[in-house]
Design a protein around this motif. Sequence first.
Motif, PDB file in Angstrom:
ATOM      1  N   ASP A 184      -0.710  -4.567  -6.145  1.00  0.00           N
ATOM      2  CA  ASP A 184      -1.981  -4.311  -6.823  1.00  0.00           C
ATOM      3  C   ASP A 184      -1.701  -3.960  -8.275  1.00  0.00           C
ATOM      4  O   ASP A 184      -0.800  -3.164  -8.571  1.00  0.00           O
ATOM      5  CB  ASP A 184      -2.722  -3.154  -6.155  1.00  0.00           C
ATOM      6  N   MET A 185      -2.472  -4.537  -9.200  1.00  0.00           N
ATOM      7  CA  MET A 185      -2.318  -4.253 -10.620  1.00  0.00           C
ATOM      8  C   MET A 185      -3.499  -3.408 -11.075  1.00  0.00           C
ATOM      9  O   MET A 185      -4.656  -3.823 -10.946  1.00  0.00           O
ATOM     10  CB  MET A 185      -2.210  -5.547 -11.414  1.00  0.00           C
ATOM     11  N   VAL A 186      -3.198  -2.215 -11.617  1.00  0.00           N
ATOM     12  CA  VAL A 186      -4.222  -1.246 -11.992  1.00  0.00           C
ATOM     13  C   VAL A 186      -4.116  -0.974 -13.484  1.00  0.00           C
ATOM     14  O   VAL A 186      -3.052  -0.567 -13.981  1.00  0.00           O
ATOM     15  CB  VAL A 186      -4.054   0.072 -11.206  1.00  0.00           C
ATOM     16  N   LEU A 187      -5.209  -1.194 -14.217  1.00  0.00           N
ATOM     17  CA  LEU A 187      -5.255  -0.830 -15.625  1.00  0.00           C
ATOM     18  C   LEU A 187      -5.385   0.681 -15.732  1.00  0.00           C
ATOM     19  O   LEU A 187      -6.280   1.281 -15.127  1.00  0.00           O
ATOM     20  CB  LEU A 187      -6.444  -1.506 -16.312  1.00  0.00           C
TER      21      LEU A 187
ATOM     22  N   LEU B  21      -0.220  -0.595 -14.097  1.00  0.00           N
ATOM     23  CA  LEU B  21       0.596  -0.152 -12.970  1.00  0.00           C
ATOM     24  C   LEU B  21       0.613  -1.239 -11.923  1.00  0.00           C
ATOM     25  O   LEU B  21      -0.442  -1.746 -11.523  1.00  0.00           O
ATOM     26  CB  LEU B  21       0.031   1.138 -12.379  1.00  0.00           C
ATOM     27  N   ILE B  22       1.816  -1.619 -11.481  1.00  0.00           N
ATOM     28  CA  ILE B  22       1.980  -2.596 -10.395  1.00  0.00           C
ATOM     29  C   ILE B  22       2.507  -1.820  -9.199  1.00  0.00           C
ATOM     30  O   ILE B  22       3.577  -1.220  -9.259  1.00  0.00           O
ATOM     31  CB  ILE B  22       2.933  -3.736 -10.799  1.00  0.00           C
ATOM     32  N   ILE B  23       1.761  -1.829  -8.114  1.00  0.00           N
ATOM     33  CA  ILE B  23       2.011  -0.907  -7.011  1.00  0.00           C
ATOM     34  C   ILE B  23       1.737  -1.621  -5.685  1.00  0.00           C
ATOM     35  O   ILE B  23       0.997  -2.596  -5.647  1.00  0.00           O
ATOM     36  CB  ILE B  23       1.108   0.342  -7.190  1.00  0.00           C
ATOM     37  N   ASN B  24       2.359  -1.145  -4.604  1.00  0.00           N
ATOM     38  CA  ASN B  24       2.205  -1.708  -3.253  1.00  0.00           C
ATOM     39  C   ASN B  24       2.965  -3.030  -3.122  1.00  0.00           C
ATOM     40  O   ASN B  24       3.506  -3.576  -4.083  1.00  0.00           O
ATOM     41  CB  ASN B  24       0.733  -1.908  -2.877  1.00  0.00           C
ATOM     42  N   GLY B  25       2.984  -3.572  -1.903  1.00  0.00           N
ATOM     43  CA  GLY B  25       3.531  -4.908  -1.692  1.00  0.00           C
ATOM     44  C   GLY B  25       4.884  -4.947  -1.001  1.00  0.00           C
ATOM     45  O   GLY B  25       5.398  -3.941  -0.516  1.00  0.00           O
ATOM     46  N   ALA B  26       5.438  -6.163  -0.955  1.00  0.00           N
ATOM     47  CA  ALA B  26       6.694  -6.418  -0.263  1.00  0.00           C
ATOM     48  C   ALA B  26       7.557  -7.365  -1.094  1.00  0.00           C
ATOM     49  O   ALA B  26       7.083  -8.014  -2.017  1.00  0.00           O
ATOM     50  CB  ALA B  26       6.425  -7.019   1.118  1.00  0.00           C
TER      51      ALA B  26
END
Length: 544
Positions: free
Chosen positions: A336-339, A346-351
């Motif tokens: 997820d990319m959060v401004l 912020l690039i967060i979560n995932g595999a």
Amino acid sequence: MSCWTALRSLSAAAQVGILFILLLVQLGEEVAAAAGNGGSWEVVVQNAGIASMHTAVTHYGNVVLLDRTNIGPSQLPLPPGVCRNNSQDRVSKHDCTAHSAVYTPGTNNIRPLFIFTDTWCSSGQFRADGTLVQTGGDADGNSKIRTYSPCPSSGTCNWVETTTPLQLGRWYASNQQLPDGTEIVVGGRSAFTVEFVPANGRGQYNVPLLTATNDAQNDNYYPFVHLLPNNELFIFANRDSILYNWQTHTTVKNFPTIPGEPRNYPSAGSSVMLPATAASGWTYAEILICGGSQFGAFLNPSLQPPASQTCGRILPLATNPAWVMENMPTRRNMGDMVLLPTRQVLIINGAENGSQGWGDATNANLNPVLYNPGFAAGTRFQTMTATTIPRVYHSTANLLPDGRILVAGSNTHQFYTFTQPFPTELRIEAYSPPYLTQGAAQPAIVSAPAAIGYGKSFAVTVSFSAVPSGVIELNLLSAPFVTHSYAQGQRLLQLGVSAPTKVADGYSITTTSPPSAVIAPSAYYMLFAVANGVPSVAAWVHIA
């Protein structure tokens, strides 16, 4: 001739270079102070009762959590005497548990919400009055339009399912609010058209890009859609993208194919439009897309190939747009990319392997990454503190008004299944970025208008425990609808500011609201004051 007039007279490439330098000068000191500080994690709810597949923050500051029906009972009971009796439900015809809820940060209270039809892999967006409009889904929810008019946490507001359906059933579509106050609903499974909610007499319109990108893996679900400052849409599906005129229903331009892997569901990259600024005359637009999965990962999940490690940036309104590529520190899909209020991403979560789908990914990526758009290539990424909770398929990340990131969901199974390695995740976390953990005091917004029109001058009073040493920013951030690694409707607008003037309760800063609904579609926005690289708690401002 002013410096910004001179800047606009240069080529697009020269403009970008100069803007990067300006951003670097402005942000460098503040971001450098946070280097080496990876932020912190906190579990704020041990059991929310549901796994949030879709998450959105309302202008009351509480958070709508939404899963799907057709999965059997959740662990969150509905109020006494309230049950969902649905003969079309595939698992529970009589279900007295909730599949949606509203969460209140601070008190961490969870209030169950009643929703009737299946919202699995649906889409949504807030409209001008703050109502969350939610569209499509699976099974009996495929053509549904639902609304949630927010209320304070002590209220009783709930979902309403409208009697007017979508013109075409849409599963895995994307929504974008438009300057005319309606939402455009783009694509979906076997849906190669757009339509509008409310329709206002308009029908469906074919989008050739959606047909052309419908490959064997169907990597064109949840297309990335961004409203540009020229009132046209950037639409990206699979590896290709277009400039789309939503008023004439025509493709204006085809962009080059992005190098590397497919980026949309089920390959699960993510996308943001980088911050727009008053300093550029609101004409600057740049798209960032990161991550994805190798083609065929969804078709052959046992292979678990490495995810993409690349990001691409493009200036869609430049004369000759081209992708500029760079590498993330680690491979990532389902990120997820959060401004952030500081104009970072912020690039967060995932595999790090596989793709989206039930059990189709491995090697969870536990470390968020901070991306600094204004830094020079090769210096933009910082790896942050890891969580201990994997957030893979069906997880979300949303910016809260206090500057934290709310992280929820993760369910790689068809039902609620609590077995390793990736059990259905009912815990909710909050991640505090470095600007909240580096020890610097937050500024505070003492007063700001609750509502403002377009192109209007207004004042914001901000207090500081220490007089800021650098530029004070006023930044507006929308509240997007987050699902499947894409925040629908996310945008950040950096306002122009005057020099602070000392007043009795702080410093008064004068600014001007965005000029039109093209730049800022009418909605509630979080207004952050940022000083010394640290954001305040946001004030909600209604722009209309």
